[in-house]
Write an enzyme that holds these catalytic residues in place. Structure first.
Site, short mmCIF file in Angstrom:
data_model
loop_
_atom_site.label_atom_id
_atom_site.label_comp_id
_atom_site.label_asym_id
_atom_site.label_seq_id
_atom_site.Cartn_x
_atom_site.Cartn_y
_atom_site.Cartn_z
N THR A 47 7.40 -22.92 -3.56
CA THR A 47 6.87 -22.12 -4.50
C THR A 47 7.08 -20.72 -4.34
O THR A 47 7.10 -19.75 -5.09
CB THR A 47 5.25 -22.30 -4.54
OG1 THR A 47 5.03 -23.65 -4.75
CG2 THR A 47 4.73 -21.45 -5.81
N TYR A 135 8.36 -30.66 6.78
CA TYR A 135 8.51 -30.35 5.26
C TYR A 135 9.43 -31.34 4.58
O TYR A 135 10.87 -31.04 4.81
CB TYR A 135 8.77 -28.93 4.92
CG TYR A 135 8.64 -28.59 3.60
CD1 TYR A 135 8.10 -29.44 2.48
CD2 TYR A 135 8.85 -27.20 3.30
CE1 TYR A 135 7.93 -28.99 1.25
CE2 TYR A 135 8.90 -26.81 1.97
CZ TYR A 135 8.36 -27.70 0.72
OH TYR A 135 8.28 -27.32 -0.37
N LYS A 163 4.54 -32.85 5.45
CA LYS A 163 4.36 -33.04 4.19
C LYS A 163 5.38 -33.66 3.22
O LYS A 163 6.43 -33.40 3.43
CB LYS A 163 4.60 -31.55 3.78
CG LYS A 163 4.28 -30.86 2.27
CD LYS A 163 4.71 -29.56 2.22
CE LYS A 163 4.23 -28.77 0.72
NZ LYS A 163 5.48 -28.96 0.14
#
Length: 299
Positions: A47, A135, A163
Site C-alpha cells: 500500500t 511477506y 503475513k
C-alpha cells in the site's frame, strides 16, 4: 502489545509528480493512525508503494515516520528489494533509524527458487537484527511460499512472523493449524487481504495487516476489537458495512482505491506512481458511496 499482532495499519506513501515524498501529508496519515490506537504501523508495504520508490525516498519516508510516531506506535518497515545487498542496506537503515520490525517480500525479475529465497532471507534477517515478518504476497511478487519454506525460514534468528495471503479454499483454521505444527512456539501467523479480515481473525489469525486502516483506522479497529472480544455478530455487522468497499478493492485493486479514498477524505489530490492510473470519475463516485456507511465509526 507484541509486535505483529492485532491491527497493523498500512498507509500510502504520498509523493509528488517528481517522485519526492510529501512528508507533512505522510505525517497527517500517521497521526490519524496513531490517534485511533492501532497496534502497529506497516510503513512501505505494498500500500505504501515501496517498489516504486528509490532507496533514497524510502529512507526519507522512514525518517519522517520515525519522527512522527517513535515511542507511540510500533513501526514495521517494508524492506523488499530486487537484490539482497539493497535489502540488507534497507534493513540496517531501519534498525539505525529506530524502527521496531521488518517486513520482507522476495521481489524479483527472474523467477526465484525456494533456495534463493531462503538464502535471501537468511542474509537480510541477519543484517537487520530486528524481528522480521515474512511477506507472502504472490499477487505482487509472483512467488508463493510453500508451508515447508515458511517452516524453514521460521527457524532463522529474527524471523518471527508471517503475513499470509487469503487461502484460496477459505480454510484459514486448517492452514494455521498446519503452519503452527511446523513452526516454533510463538511464531506469529497473520493475514492480509482486507475482505478476508473478519474470517481470518475469527479463525484465530493473530494479526490483520490492513490496507484500509491506513486511512480509516477507526472502523478497522472496531472490527478487530469485535473479534477479540468474541462478538462474532458485531464483527459480521461491521464487515457487512465494509462490503461495498471490499468489492471495489477486489475489482480495481486496493492500491488504486486508496488514492481515491484519500482524495474523498480531503487529505489531498495526489496520483499513484505511473504507470498506475487513478480511478475514473465515475468509479471515484462509487468509492464515495462505499465510504458513507463507514463514517459512523470516525466520530
Amino acid at each position: 502489545m507484541t509486535l505483529f499482532t492485532g491491527l497493523s495499519a498500512f498507509p500510502l506513501t504520498p509523493i509528488d509528480d517528481s517522485g519526492k515524498l510529501k512528508p507533512e501529508l505522510l505525517q497527517r496519515f500517521l497521526e490519524r493512525i496513531v490517534s485511533a490506537g492501532v497496534d502497529s504501523i506497516g510503513l512501505l508495504g505494498s500500500t505504501g508503494g515501496y517498489a516504486y520508490l528509490t532507496v533514497e525516498e524510502r529512507e526519507r519516508t522512514l525518517r519522517a515516520a520515525v519522527e512522527s510516531v517513535a515511542g507511540r506506535t510500533p513501526l514495521i518497515v517494508g524492506i523488499g528489494a530486487l537484490t539482497t545487498d539493497v535489502a540488507e542496506e534497507l534493513a540496517r537503515d531501519a534498525q539505525k533509524a529506530g524502527a521496531d520490525g521488518l517486513l520482507l517480500a522476495p521481489m524479483s525479475y527472474q523467477p526465484l527458487t525456494e533456495e534463493e529465497v531462503f538464502r535471501h532471507f537468511e542474509s537480510v534477517a541477519a543484517a537487520g537484527g530486528l524481528p522480521l515478518c515474512i511477506y507472502n504476497n504472490p499477487g505482487t511478487t509472483k512467488f508463493t511460499f510453500s508451508l515447508n519454506l515458511i517452516a524453514r525460514l521460521a527457524k532463522l534468528p529474527n524471523v518471527t512472523a508471517v503475513k499470509m495471503p487469503l487461502p484460496a479454499d477459505g480454510d484459514y483454521a486448517g492452514e494455521m493449524q498446519r503452519l503452527r505444527a511446523m513452526t516454533p512456539e510463538g511464531f506469529v501467523i497473520g493475514y492480509s487481504g482486507d475482505w478476508g479480515a473478519k474470517d481470518s481473525l475469527l479463525a484465530g489469525g493473530t494479526c490483520w495487516y490492513s490496507v484500509i486502516a491506513g486511512l480509516l483506522p477507526e472502523p478497522a479497529l472496531a472490527l478487530t476489537r469485535a473479534v477479540r472480544t468474541g462478538n462474532a455478530t458485531e464483527a459480521e455487522r461491521i464487515d457487512m458495512t465494509f462490503a461495498p468497499l471490499w468489492a471495489l478493492f477486489r475489482e480495481f485493486g486496493s492500491f488504486r482505491v486508496m488514492f481515491a479514498i484519500a482524495e474523498t477524505l480531503g487529505f489531498a489530490t495526489f496520483t499513484p506512481p505511473r504507470p498506475i492510473l487513478a480511478l475514473q470519475p465515475a468509479d471515484r463516485e462509487r468509492v464515495e458511496t462505499a465510504l458513507r456507511p463507514l463514517m459512523q465509526f470516525t466520530g
